[in-house]
Design a protein around this motif. Sequence first.
Motif, PDB file in Angstrom:
ATOM      1  N   GLY A   1      42.840  11.565  38.375  1.00 31.47           N
ATOM      2  CA  GLY A   1      42.165  12.805  38.762  1.00 31.47           C
ATOM      3  C   GLY A   1      41.133  13.318  37.777  1.00 31.47           C
ATOM      4  N   SER A   2      40.529  12.423  37.000  1.00 31.09           N
ATOM      5  CA  SER A   2      39.516  12.915  36.057  1.00 31.09           C
ATOM      6  C   SER A   2      38.270  13.403  36.797  1.00 31.09           C
ATOM      7  CB  SER A   2      39.144  11.836  35.027  1.00 31.09           C
ATOM      8  OG  SER A   2      38.509  10.755  35.646  1.00 31.09           O
ATOM      9  N   ASN A   3      37.974  12.804  37.940  1.00 29.86           N
ATOM     10  CA  ASN A   3      36.827  13.288  38.721  1.00 29.86           C
ATOM     11  C   ASN A   3      37.134  14.626  39.387  1.00 29.86           C
ATOM     12  OD1 ASN A   3      34.525  11.214  38.724  1.00 29.86           O
ATOM     13  ND2 ASN A   3      36.376   9.965  38.896  1.00 29.86           N
TER      14      ASN A   3
ATOM     15  N   PRO B   1      32.293   3.326  41.895  1.00 29.97           N
ATOM     16  CA  PRO B   1      31.876   3.011  40.525  1.00 29.97           C
ATOM     17  C   PRO B   1      31.047   1.728  40.430  1.00 29.97           C
ATOM     18  CG  PRO B   1      34.168   2.408  40.807  1.00 29.97           C
ATOM     19  CD  PRO B   1      33.709   2.991  42.125  1.00 29.97           C
TER      20      PRO B   1
ATOM     21  N   HIS C   1      32.999   6.015  33.898  1.00 29.31           N
ATOM     22  CA  HIS C   1      33.705   7.242  34.299  1.00 29.31           C
ATOM     23  C   HIS C   1      32.959   8.484  33.838  1.00 29.31           C
ATOM     24  CE1 HIS C   1      37.598   4.753  34.756  1.00 29.31           C
ATOM     25  NE2 HIS C   1      37.009   4.909  35.905  1.00 29.31           N
TER      26      HIS C   1
ATOM     27  N   GLU D   1      30.302   8.952  36.243  1.00 26.12           N
ATOM     28  CA  GLU D   1      30.879   9.411  37.516  1.00 26.12           C
ATOM     29  C   GLU D   1      31.082  10.922  37.519  1.00 26.12           C
ATOM     30  OE1 GLU D   1      33.721   6.225  39.678  1.00 26.12           O
ATOM     31  OE2 GLU D   1      34.610   7.199  37.948  1.00 26.12           O
TER      32      GLU D   1
HETATM   33  C1  GRF Z   1      37.112   6.228  39.710  1.00 21.24           C
HETATM   34  O1  GRF Z   1      36.541   5.219  38.916  1.00 21.24           O
HETATM   35  C2  GRF Z   1      36.649   6.078  41.130  1.00 21.24           C
HETATM   36  O2  GRF Z   1      35.334   5.707  41.265  1.00 21.24           O
HETATM   37  C3  GRF Z   1      37.552   4.989  41.591  1.00 21.24           C
HETATM   38  O3  GRF Z   1      38.817   5.337  41.049  1.00 21.24           O
HETATM   39  C4  GRF Z   1      38.594   6.021  39.819  1.00 21.24           C
HETATM   40  C5  GRF Z   1      39.363   7.297  39.874  1.00 21.24           C
HETATM   41  O4  GRF Z   1      39.412   7.947  38.649  1.00 21.24           O
HETATM   42  N1  GRF Z   1      37.513   4.839  43.005  1.00 21.24           N
HETATM   43  P1  GRF Z   1      40.043   9.401  38.528  1.00 21.24           P
HETATM   44  O5  GRF Z   1      41.364   9.410  39.294  1.00 21.24           O
HETATM   45  O6  GRF Z   1      39.074  10.395  39.088  1.00 21.24           O
HETATM   46  O7  GRF Z   1      40.271   9.619  37.060  1.00 21.24           O
END
Ligand code: GRF
Length: 204
Positions: A12-14, A116, A182, A185
């Motif tokens: 869930g870093s995004n 990504p 990331h 992203e």
């Molecule tokens: C990200 O690299 C996204 O593009 C991929 O899974 C990863 C999820 O990262 N589909 P997070 O859970 O948001 O840290």
Amino acid sequence: MIRLGILISGYGSNLQAIIDAIESGRLLGVKIAVVVSDRADAYGLERARRRGIPAIHVPYPPRKNGAAARRGQDAKLAARLHQQHAVDWVVLAGWLRLLSNDFLTEFPMRVINLHPALPGLFPGLHAIERALEAYRAGRISETGVTVHLVPDEEVDAGPVILTRAVPILPTDDVDALSARVHQVEHECLVEAVARAISAPTPRT
Ligand code: GRF
């Protein structure tokens, strides 16, 4: 206020990048209505709960139950997002599951996906690892990040909202390249959500 439903499967870093952008005023007129995970132990659920954001685990039937069972769960999830959470836009922020048309037709051109890699390249899982392999084989010199709309069931494809290249360095291993991808992203997703909600594309 635009209400987001954010779908995650893991760390869930995004999601955190969106939470931070809302809290710091970089993403205006937006509220996270609900966070959904297909995995009960996704750390992203904890991130949401800590901020008082509704966070729900939606278990999916095992693959052996067939596509109809999966589609049924997609339809139920879409209905729940509409009816219980009044979601306007859905953001797939590390949601590691294909969404069928049973979901997508309920949010036409209102689903945003983060991939990504550069547009059209390495669709599906392990995109960063596959980009690094392609670099080592001399086939590419850079990778990147794409944020796009999801009009249909094609994997990691659809009208691009924003894309940004990420150079690959000769010293890169998967961890080093992943960390840079990331970081990009997190920036791209916030920017793309802002663009998408302020310039909505026509419904199909
Ligand atoms: C990200 O690299 C996204 O593009 C991929 O899974 C990863 C999820 O990262 N589909 P997070 O859970 O948001 O840290």
